[in-house]
Design a protein around this motif. Structure first.
Motif, PDB file in Angstrom:
ATOM      1  N   ALA A  35       1.453 -16.539 -34.956  1.00  0.00           N
ATOM      2  CA  ALA A  35       1.073 -16.055 -33.630  1.00  0.00           C
ATOM      3  C   ALA A  35       0.110 -17.018 -32.950  1.00  0.00           C
ATOM      4  O   ALA A  35       0.241 -17.312 -31.751  1.00  0.00           O
ATOM      5  CB  ALA A  35       0.449 -14.670 -33.750  1.00  0.00           C
ATOM      6  N   ARG A  38       1.908 -20.212 -31.752  1.00  0.00           N
ATOM      7  CA  ARG A  38       2.745 -19.919 -30.591  1.00  0.00           C
ATOM      8  C   ARG A  38       1.924 -19.671 -29.332  1.00  0.00           C
ATOM      9  O   ARG A  38       2.333 -20.033 -28.221  1.00  0.00           O
ATOM     10  CB  ARG A  38       3.651 -18.718 -30.890  1.00  0.00           C
ATOM     11  CG  ARG A  38       4.766 -19.062 -31.868  1.00  0.00           C
ATOM     12  CD  ARG A  38       5.627 -17.864 -32.207  1.00  0.00           C
ATOM     13  NE  ARG A  38       6.719 -18.258 -33.091  1.00  0.00           N
ATOM     14  CZ  ARG A  38       7.529 -17.392 -33.704  1.00  0.00           C
ATOM     15  NH1 ARG A  38       7.354 -16.082 -33.528  1.00  0.00           N
ATOM     16  NH2 ARG A  38       8.499 -17.828 -34.493  1.00  0.00           N
ATOM     17  N   GLU A  39       0.755 -19.064 -29.498  1.00  0.00           N
ATOM     18  CA  GLU A  39      -0.132 -18.848 -28.345  1.00  0.00           C
ATOM     19  C   GLU A  39      -0.579 -20.169 -27.716  1.00  0.00           C
ATOM     20  O   GLU A  39      -0.907 -20.222 -26.531  1.00  0.00           O
ATOM     21  CB  GLU A  39      -1.364 -18.049 -28.777  1.00  0.00           C
ATOM     22  CG  GLU A  39      -1.075 -16.585 -29.060  1.00  0.00           C
ATOM     23  CD  GLU A  39      -2.197 -15.908 -29.843  1.00  0.00           C
ATOM     24  OE1 GLU A  39      -3.311 -16.490 -29.922  1.00  0.00           O
ATOM     25  OE2 GLU A  39      -1.962 -14.803 -30.382  1.00  0.00           O
ATOM     26  N   HIS A  40      -0.566 -21.222 -28.531  1.00  0.00           N
ATOM     27  CA  HIS A  40      -0.968 -22.546 -28.048  1.00  0.00           C
ATOM     28  C   HIS A  40       0.252 -23.432 -27.759  1.00  0.00           C
ATOM     29  O   HIS A  40       0.111 -24.656 -27.665  1.00  0.00           O
ATOM     30  CB  HIS A  40      -1.911 -23.201 -29.063  1.00  0.00           C
ATOM     31  CG  HIS A  40      -3.279 -22.596 -29.058  1.00  0.00           C
ATOM     32  ND1 HIS A  40      -4.363 -23.187 -28.448  1.00  0.00           N
ATOM     33  CD2 HIS A  40      -3.747 -21.435 -29.582  1.00  0.00           C
ATOM     34  CE1 HIS A  40      -5.427 -22.426 -28.604  1.00  0.00           C
ATOM     35  NE2 HIS A  40      -5.083 -21.350 -29.294  1.00  0.00           N
TER      36      HIS A  40
END
Length: 235
Positions: A35, A38-40
């Protein structure tokens, strides 16, 4: 008349790795890592996640930064730790098969136990607090030592705090990195494979699981592999 056989030598302490050995938190870590990457804007594969199993957290933070997480390694560790702590608070302690039973049996037999983990102390204390009996004399966490596993520092520190020689301890580990740490410290090291295989990692013994294992198994393993002097005396 023949004399009775020598009584097996008990270890002075059993030293437990946490993630993957005592509790099954590796999936929590992998979920949190995926997570965060993916957030970055990046992608995090299962193969990449496998490379972090057993690693020191700062080393893992560096790898995640290289994968695109725009934070310093220490910040990455803090974020992941807090997210995994949240999952533990919600779902409870996911013990590995047989781990709780063996830990409780060792306590009942009067064999001291310590937790030796590369997780941060606040994470380790959260998990220990959720165990429904007094589980450990000592916690050694990743922020208690200068060098992470596979260096021997954490196991040496545990032995020092327990006032025993490392050779008088039996360590339980699930990763090649952890086994290298325990072996280099001089403990009797038992590997319990979980996510990654441990063949060829040098463990004194490999147990497929802790399920069904008891105090007698621990004592027998320690007695088989304990270090003795040339005159047969224990070191």
């Amino acid at each position: 008349m023949s004399s009775n056989p020598a009584r097996p030598q008990r270890p002075s302490a059993v030293l437990w790795d946490m993630d993957g050995t005592l509790v099954d938190t590796e999936s929590y870590w992998m979920t949190a890592e995926t997570a965060l990457v993916r957030e970055h804007g990046g992608e995090w594969t299962h193969e990449q996640a496998m490379q972090l199993v057993g690693n020191g957290l700062i080393d893992s933070g560096r790898i995640l930064r290289d994968a695109g997480v725009d934070l310093e390694p220490a910040e990455i560790v803090d974020v992941l730790t807090d997210r995994v702590r949240g999952l533990l608070a919600r779902d409870g302690v996911p013990f590995r098969p047989g781990a709780r039973e063996l830990l409780l049996a060792l306590r009942g037999a009067g064999i001291p136990t310590a937790l030796v983990t590369m997780s941060l102390r606040r994470m380790a204390e959260d998990i220990v607090a959720l165990i429904d009996f007094p589980a450990f004399e000592l916690i050694v966490a990743g922020d208690d030592v200068a060098r992470p596993k596979p260096f021997p520092d954490a196991y040496l520190h545990a032995a020092s705090q327990l006032e025993i020689e490392p050779s008088r301890a039996l360590a339980l580990e699930d990763s090649p990195t952890g086994l290298r740490s325990a072996l280099s410290a001089g403990t009797v090291a038992v590997g319990i494979p979980h996510i990654v295989p441990l063949d060829g990692c040098g463990a004194h013994e490999l147990w497929a699981t802790l399920k069904g294992r008891g105090v007698d198994d621990v004592v027998a393993a320690f007695d088989r592999h304990r270090t003795t002097g040339t005159d047969g005396s224990d070191r």
